[in-house]
Design an enzyme around this catalytic site. Structure first.
Site, short mmCIF file in Angstrom:
data_model
loop_
_atom_site.label_atom_id
_atom_site.label_comp_id
_atom_site.label_asym_id
_atom_site.label_seq_id
_atom_site.Cartn_x
_atom_site.Cartn_y
_atom_site.Cartn_z
N GLY A 104 42.11 52.97 43.97
CA GLY A 104 41.75 54.45 43.83
C GLY A 104 41.65 54.90 45.29
O GLY A 104 42.05 55.60 45.10
N ASP A 127 39.33 41.55 45.57
CA ASP A 127 40.36 41.07 44.40
C ASP A 127 41.51 40.68 44.47
O ASP A 127 42.92 40.16 44.04
CB ASP A 127 40.48 42.53 43.58
CG ASP A 127 38.86 42.94 42.88
OD1 ASP A 127 37.63 41.94 42.86
OD2 ASP A 127 38.97 43.61 42.02
N GLY A 170 36.63 40.89 39.69
CA GLY A 170 38.13 41.29 39.35
C GLY A 170 38.36 41.54 38.18
O GLY A 170 38.11 40.46 37.08
N LYS A 213 34.98 12.21 32.94
CA LYS A 213 34.32 12.98 33.71
C LYS A 213 32.97 13.08 33.72
O LYS A 213 31.89 13.31 32.34
CB LYS A 213 34.84 14.65 33.70
CG LYS A 213 36.65 14.48 34.61
CD LYS A 213 37.53 15.72 34.95
CE LYS A 213 38.53 15.43 34.97
NZ LYS A 213 38.46 16.46 35.90
O1 F6P Z 1 37.31 45.78 43.11
C1 F6P Z 1 35.54 44.82 43.63
C2 F6P Z 1 34.99 44.92 43.34
O2 F6P Z 1 34.48 44.11 43.63
C3 F6P Z 1 35.51 43.82 42.07
O3 F6P Z 1 36.11 42.96 41.74
C4 F6P Z 1 34.63 44.30 40.64
O4 F6P Z 1 35.01 43.90 39.95
C5 F6P Z 1 33.64 45.52 41.07
O5 F6P Z 1 34.18 46.31 42.71
C6 F6P Z 1 32.58 45.93 41.21
O6 F6P Z 1 32.27 46.81 41.82
P1 F6P Z 1 30.38 47.95 41.85
O7 F6P Z 1 30.23 47.27 43.44
O8 F6P Z 1 30.60 49.08 41.78
O9 F6P Z 1 29.83 47.14 40.74
#
Ligand code: F6P
Length: 322
Positions: A104, A127, A170, A213
């Protein structure tokens, strides 16, 4: 070029401070002043600019988060928001901008470039979903945090003969989940890229139990096709699995912490190259790690799609879990 600005945007990632430091100190080497913009595009539109001296970036190399703070913002996406930002940059006589952030944030940087303002992007996101770069700043540290958690959870899973469902970050990309699963020795991984029916997870856990396991680990990306709680509810209904089911959501723990050596180096190299690119008159490009080189990659390409994960890793995760 006499004066530039730097900002961090989107989700923070470990190593962003190391990149800010490299931008400031490399600029100083070339006689360029650097202004720090606080809270990303919000600060850009409101004019929250402060000059950064060498002292201000002293002692931040090893710190997680970002000294400039960050924000997620919708207003900058509007033409009016972009005009306000350009006005602020001109008021402060800024001649170039370095944006450190994820998809973004880099899309915002591309918009400024299209308005004719010189911009360089630096990929910063845990990510690893930014196209065209082998790694983004923060990925390695987050992955190490995940492995530390997985190792700890396996200790207690083994002691109690339990199966752990571990959710990692992610929302659009399964890189952290997949690498976490391969390197943490998980039985199964669930990502947004590949749908895995709950029945398949059930079979993998059952199979691990039958083979003797003492534990089983399933790693689930935040953006998987079903929630980790729905999966836990489903599995708890099947006594044949053998293991008791427990659920851990790692959450924002994955975003904090001191950057690893790899992230410090990557962030430092990218910060240095961002200034070189600006000085060479480049704009609308991102510092991308390709092999061992940092190269200028058009932002257009960086944000055109999410970084794909090679099929080989999914295969690897499957047969190494046997
Ligand atoms: O884009 C990075 C990230 O950590 C993603 O893995 C996660 O979904 C998101 O940001 C969480 O965003 P926020 O901190 O705004 O909740």
């Amino acid at each position: 070029m006499k004066r530039i600005a730097v900002m961090t945007s989107g989700g923070d990632s470990p190593g962003m401070n190391a990149a800010i430091r490299a931008v400031v100190r490399t600029s100083m080497e070339h006689g360029i002043e650097v202004y720090g913009i606080r809270q990303a595009y919000l600060g850009l539109m409101s004019g929250d600019f402060n000059q950064l001296s060498s002292l201000e970036v002293s002692g931040i190399l090893q710190r997680g988060g970002t000294i400039l703070q960050t924000a997620r913002n919708e207003e900058f996406k509007t033409p009016a928001g972009q005009m306000r930002a350009l006005r602020r940059l001109n008021e402060h006589r800024i001649e170039g901008l370095v944006v450190i952030g994820g998809n973004g944030s880099l899309t915002g940087a591309l918009a400024l470039h299209k308005h004719g303002f010189p911009v360089i992007g630096i990929p910063g996101s845990i990510d690893n979903d930014i196209n065209g770069t082998d790694m983004s700043i923060g990925v390695d540290t987050a992955l190490n945090t995940i492995l530390d958690a997985l190792d700890r959870l396996r200790d207690t899973a083994t002691s109690h003969q339990r199966a752990f469902l571990i959710e990692v970050m992610g929302r659009n990309c399964g890189y952290l989940a997949l690498m976490g699963a391969i390197l943490g020795g998980a039985e199964i991984v669930i990502t947004p890229e590949r749908e895995v029916p709950m029945e398949e997870v059930e079979r993998a856990l059952e199979d691990a139990y039958v083979r003797g396991k003492s534990h089983a680990i399933a790693v689930i990306a935040e953006g998987a096709h079903y929630s980790v709680t729905a999966l836990a509810d489903y599995l708890k209904k099947n006594p044949k699995i053998g293991f008791e089911i427990r659920l851990t959501i790692l959450g924002h723990i994955q975003r904090g912490g001191s950057p690893s050596a790899f992230d410090r180096l990557l962030a430092t190299r990218m910060g240095v190259h961002a200034i070189r690119f600006l000085k060479d008159g480049l704009s609308g490009v991102m510092t991308a790690l390709q092999g061992r080189q940092i190269v200028p990659l058009p932002l257009e390409e960086a944000v055109s799609q999410l970084r794909p994960i090679s099929d080989g890793y999914f295969e690897m995760a499957r047969y190494l879990a046997r």
